[in-house]
Design a protein around this motif. Structure first.
Motif, PDB file in Angstrom:
ATOM      1  N   UNK A 226       0.817  -1.211   0.000  1.00 25.27           N
ATOM      2  CA  UNK A 226       0.000   0.000   0.000  1.00 25.27           C
ATOM      3  C   UNK A 226       0.848   1.256   0.000  1.00 25.27           C
ATOM      4  N   UNK A 227       2.017   1.207   0.620  1.00 29.38           N
ATOM      5  CA  UNK A 227       2.878   2.383   0.674  1.00 29.38           C
ATOM      6  C   UNK A 227       3.921   2.420  -0.433  1.00 29.38           C
ATOM      7  N   UNK A 228       3.940   1.410  -1.290  1.00 28.69           N
ATOM      8  CA  UNK A 228       4.799   1.445  -2.468  1.00 28.69           C
ATOM      9  C   UNK A 228       6.253   1.093  -2.231  1.00 28.69           C
ATOM     10  N   UNK A 229       6.594   0.547  -1.061  1.00 30.50           N
ATOM     11  CA  UNK A 229       7.989   0.174  -0.802  1.00 30.50           C
ATOM     12  C   UNK A 229       8.449  -0.938  -1.744  1.00 30.50           C
ATOM     13  N   UNK A 230       7.515  -1.790  -2.162  1.00 31.13           N
ATOM     14  CA  UNK A 230       7.889  -2.971  -2.950  1.00 31.13           C
ATOM     15  C   UNK A 230       8.241  -2.645  -4.396  1.00 31.13           C
ATOM     16  N   UNK A 231       7.918  -1.447  -4.881  1.00 37.30           N
ATOM     17  CA  UNK A 231       8.202  -1.127  -6.281  1.00 37.30           C
ATOM     18  C   UNK A 231       9.509  -0.368  -6.459  1.00 37.30           C
ATOM     19  N   UNK A 232      10.162  -0.042  -5.364  1.00 34.75           N
ATOM     20  CA  UNK A 232      11.430   0.688  -5.453  1.00 34.75           C
ATOM     21  C   UNK A 232      12.549  -0.283  -5.824  1.00 34.75           C
ATOM     22  N   UNK A 233      13.147  -0.103  -6.974  1.00 35.66           N
ATOM     23  CA  UNK A 233      14.209  -1.010  -7.422  1.00 35.66           C
ATOM     24  C   UNK A 233      15.517  -0.274  -7.689  1.00 35.66           C
ATOM     25  N   UNK A 234      15.460   0.767  -8.496  1.00 39.45           N
ATOM     26  CA  UNK A 234      16.687   1.488  -8.807  1.00 39.45           C
ATOM     27  C   UNK A 234      17.428   0.888  -9.978  1.00 39.45           C
ATOM     28  N   UNK A 235      18.279   1.674 -10.579  1.00 40.90           N
ATOM     29  CA  UNK A 235      19.052   1.258 -11.746  1.00 40.90           C
ATOM     30  C   UNK A 235      20.346   0.574 -11.311  1.00 40.90           C
ATOM     31  N   UNK A 236      21.033  -0.016 -12.265  1.00 43.54           N
ATOM     32  CA  UNK A 236      22.345  -0.623 -11.982  1.00 43.54           C
ATOM     33  C   UNK A 236      23.307   0.440 -11.459  1.00 43.54           C
ATOM     34  N   UNK A 237      23.207   1.636 -12.025  1.00 43.60           N
ATOM     35  CA  UNK A 237      24.009   2.787 -11.599  1.00 43.60           C
ATOM     36  C   UNK A 237      23.817   3.046 -10.101  1.00 43.60           C
ATOM     37  N   UNK A 238      22.580   2.948  -9.611  1.00 41.13           N
ATOM     38  CA  UNK A 238      22.290   3.164  -8.197  1.00 41.13           C
ATOM     39  C   UNK A 238      22.734   1.986  -7.345  1.00 41.13           C
ATOM     40  N   UNK A 239      22.523   0.768  -7.862  1.00 42.37           N
ATOM     41  CA  UNK A 239      22.890  -0.438  -7.106  1.00 42.37           C
ATOM     42  C   UNK A 239      24.393  -0.486  -6.841  1.00 42.37           C
TER      43      UNK A 239
END
Length: 551
Positions: A226-239
Motif C-alpha cells: 500500500x505504501x509502495x515500498x515494494x516497487x522501489x528497485x533502482x538502476x544498476x548505476x544506483x545499485x
C-alpha cells in the motif's frame, strides 16, 4: 460487448492503419513485459472525463500488451475528448470503450455504475486477469500487486470514523491534492488560485496518528504494497553506489514513514534511532517499520535525547557504528531528522555524491561568537540529578581541545564517506575529542565541522580553506528568519526557533536551489507542500524510468 474483445483481428487491422511511428513515438510498441508479468495479467477500469493528454500519459504508464483496459468516458465530456478516447481504443487492441456509458454526476450513483459497466465488460474479456484496478484521469502508478496474495485493497472505515483506517483494512493516506482538486504543477508555477486553494487545507488538516502507523505495519505484506515500498528497485548505476541513512527521530510516525518511503531503496540501508522519551505508540511504529522492511533496523543502543546535549550526537554515532556492521557496503551516509524531506531522487543524489570523489559534505565555519559554547563547562543535570531542558553554562572554565584541535562550527547534519566514518570509529583522537565535548553546548554543531578539518582525515578540508556555509553545503536547505529577504525569499509557512517550516510558496525554490534535503517540513503546517514534493519526485523517477525503457 466491445468489438475489440471479440474481434481482435479487426482491432489489429484498425490499429495497423495508424502509422507505426506514431505509436512507437508514444512508447506503446516497446512495452512487452517479462514472463513473470505475463503470468499475472491485470485489468483496468479508467473512468475519465477531461484532459485527454493526461489520460494518454496514464495509459502509457500502465500499458502492457497482455493486460486489458476499459475506458469509460462521461457522456457530458467534450466531443474532442470523446474522439480522443475512441482513438486510443482504436489504436490499441487491448483497450476498449465501455459498452454502456453514463452521464456521471458528482457523488451520484452514476459514478459507481461507470465502474460496474467496465467491470462487467472486463469479465467478458478473453484475458484472464488476476486483479482489476479502477483509476481516474488524475491517477498515476506507484505500486504492484503480487504481494497481496489474493487479498483485496479497499479503503474501509466506520461511517463516523474520520480517522485513517487501521487494523483489519488497508492503510490509505488520503491525497488532499486530489480530494481538493489542487494542481501541484500550478503551485510550482505560483498560480494564485491554486496557492490560495492549498492555504485553505491547512486549518482542517488532521493526519494519521502514531497508532494508525502501528496498526498499518502490523500486516507487513499489505503495508509494504500500500505504501509502495515494494516497487522501489533502482538502476544498476544506483545499485553500484549504495547509501546509508541515520534517522534520529522522536515524534510523528506518519511523517517519518513518508520520509523513509521517499528515500527508500532496497539496496540501501537505514538505521532508525528513536528517543527513549518518545511515546510507546511512536516506538512501536518505528519497530513496525523495521520489522516490515529488511534493510531498516533500530539502533542497537538508544539515548534519552536532550536538546543541545551530547546525547543528540551519540544517537548518530550509535547508528554509524551499527551501519558499519551492515552487510551493505555503502559509499556515503546521510543523517536525517523527522522533519527533513528529499529534494532529489536517489539517482540524482548518487550522481551528485559520485562527483564528491570521496570528500564529505559538511558545513564548517570559523566559530566567531560561538566559542562560548565550549569555553565553560555546561551542566546537563540540575541539583536533583534530573536532566535540564538543555545544557546550562557554569563558571568552570574548560581546558582547550585535546591534540591541539582547531575548532570549527557548522550543523548537526552531514554527508560522510565510508572511509571518514571508519576513521571516526577507530581514531583515538576522535574518542578524546568526544569525551572533551561531553559538557559543551550543542556538540553536534562543532563535532563534524571540526573533524573534517583535522589534517590527514579522509576527505580532509584544509584549515586554511574558506568557510563552508549552509549555502555551500548541499546536505540541508534551511531558511533562517534573520537571513530572509537578504539570502532567500520570505517563509510562506511559519517560523519555529527562527527556522522556517516550509509552505507551498517554497515549492519551486526548494526544488531548484540545488540542495539535497529540505528542513523543515510539517504536514500540520502545510500538508500540500509534502504531497507536491512527493508528486514531483515521483514524476522525476518515472520520467527517468520511461527514458531508460524507451532507449
Amino acid at each position: 460487448m466491445p468489438q475489440a474483445l471479440h474481434q481482435p483481428a479487426a482491432a489489429n487491422e484498425r490499429a495497423s492503419q495508424i502509422p507505426q511511428p506514431k505509436r512507437r513515438e508514444q512508447g506503446f510498441t516497446v512495452k512487452q513485459g517479462s514472463e513473470f508479468e505475463r503470468e499475472f495479467p491485470l485489468a483496468y477500469s479508467l473512468v475519465v472525463h477531461k484532459n485527454a493528454d493526461l489520460v494518454e500519459r496514464l495509459l502509457r504508464a500502465i500499458y502492457m500488451p497482455h493486460n486489458v483496459y476499459c475506458i469509460h468516458y462521461d457522456l457530458k465530456s467534450s466531443d474532442d475528448f470523446k474522439s480522443a478516447m475512441q482513438g486510443l481504443a482504436r489504436c490499441l487492441p487491448n483497450v476498449f470503450i465501455a459498452s454502456k456509458l453514463e452521464r456521471v454526476q458528482y457523488a451520484g450513483i452514476s459514478r459507481l455504475k461507470a465502474d460496474l459497466n467496465c467491470l462487467s465488460d472486463l469479465l467478458e474479456s478473453e484475458v484472464k486477469w488476476k486483479y482489476a484496478i479502477n483509476l481516474c484521469g488524475q491517477d498515476f502508478p506507484v505500486s504492484d500487486l503480487k504481494m497481496l496474495k489474493g487479498k483485496n485493497m479497499v479503503e474501509t472505515r466506520q461511517p463516523d470514523d474520520s480517522r485513517h483506517n487501521t487494523l483489519g483494512s488497508m492503510f490509505v493516506r488520503p491525497r488532499l491534492t486530489i480530494k481538493r482538486g489542487i494542481n501541484c504543477s500550478a503551485i510550482y508555477d505560483m498560480e494564485p488560485v491554486e496557492v490560495e486553494k492549498s492555504l485553505g487545507v491547512r486549518k482542517s488538516y488532521v493526519g494519521p496518528s502514531d497508532k494508525n502507523i502501528v496498526n498499518a505495519a502490523s500486516d507487513c505484506d499489505r503495508f509494504v504494497v500500500s505504501e509502495g515500498f515494494n516497487v522501489k528497485q533502482g538502476s544498476e548505476f544506483e545499485h553500484e553506489f549504495p547509501l546509508a541513512y541515520s534517522l534520529v527521530v522522536h515524534k510523528n510516525a506518519d511523517l517519518v514513514e513518508r520520509l523513509l518511503r521517499a528515500i527508500y531503496m532496497p539496496h540501501n540501508v537505514y538505521c532508525i534511532h528513536y528517543d527513549l522519551k518518545s511515546s510507546d505508540d511512536f516506538k512501536s511504529a518505528m519497530q513496525g517499520l523495521a520489522r516490515c522492511l529488511p534493510n531498516v533496523f533500530i539502533a542497537s543502543k538508544l539515548e534519552r535525547v536532550q536538546y543541545a546535549g551530547i546525547s543528540r550526537l551519540k544517537a548518530d554515532l550509535n547508528c554509524l557504528s551499527d551501519l558499519l556492521e551492515s552487510e551493505v557496503k555503502w559509499k556515503y551516509v546521510i543523517n536525517l531528522c523527522g522533519q527533513d524531506f528529499p529534494l532529489r531522487t536517489n539517482a540524482e543524489l548518487v550522481s551528485d555524491l559520485k562527483m564528491l570523489k570521496g570528500k564529505n559534505m559538511v558545513e564548517s565555519k570559523r566559530p566567531g561568537g560561538k566559542k562560548k559554547r565550549w569555553t565553560f563547562s555546561h551542566s546537563l543535570k540540575n541539583d536533583q540529578s534530573e536532566d535540564n531542558e538543555y545544557p546550562v553554562s557554569t563558571s568552570q572554565e574548560k581546558p582547550p581541545p585535546p591534540h591541539s584541535i582547531e575548532m570549527f562550527v557548522g550543523s548537526a547534519y552531514f554527508t560522510l564517506s565510508r572511509k571518514f566514518v571508519l576513521f571516526v570509529q577507530w581514531s583515538s583522537l576522535v574518542r578524546d575529542f568526544l569525551v572533551w565535548s561531553e559538557d559543551t553546548y550543542s556538540p553536534d554543531e562543532h563535532f563534524w565541522a571540526t573533524l573534517v578539518r583535522v589534517p590527514g582525515v579522509p576527505g580532509e578540508v584544509l584549515r586554511s580553506d574558506p568557510d563552508i556555509t549552509e549555502l555551500h553545503c548541499k546536505t540541508r536547505l534551511v531558511k533562517w528568519s534573520y537571513l530572509e529577504e537578504n539570502l532567500y525569499p520570505p517563509c510562506t509557512g511559519k517560523h519555529v526557533r527562527s527556522v522556517c517550516v516550509y509552505g507551498v510558496g517554497e515549492l519551486r525554490w526548494l526544488l531548484n536551489y540545488g540542495h539535497w534535503f529540505a528542513n523543515k517540513v510539517d504536514p500540520n503546517v502545510d500538508p500540500i507542500l509534502i504531497e507536491c514534493l512527493e508528486e514531483k519526485l515521483l514524476e522525476k523517477r518515472l520520467m527517468s524510468f520511461t527514458v531508460k525503457s524507451f532507449y
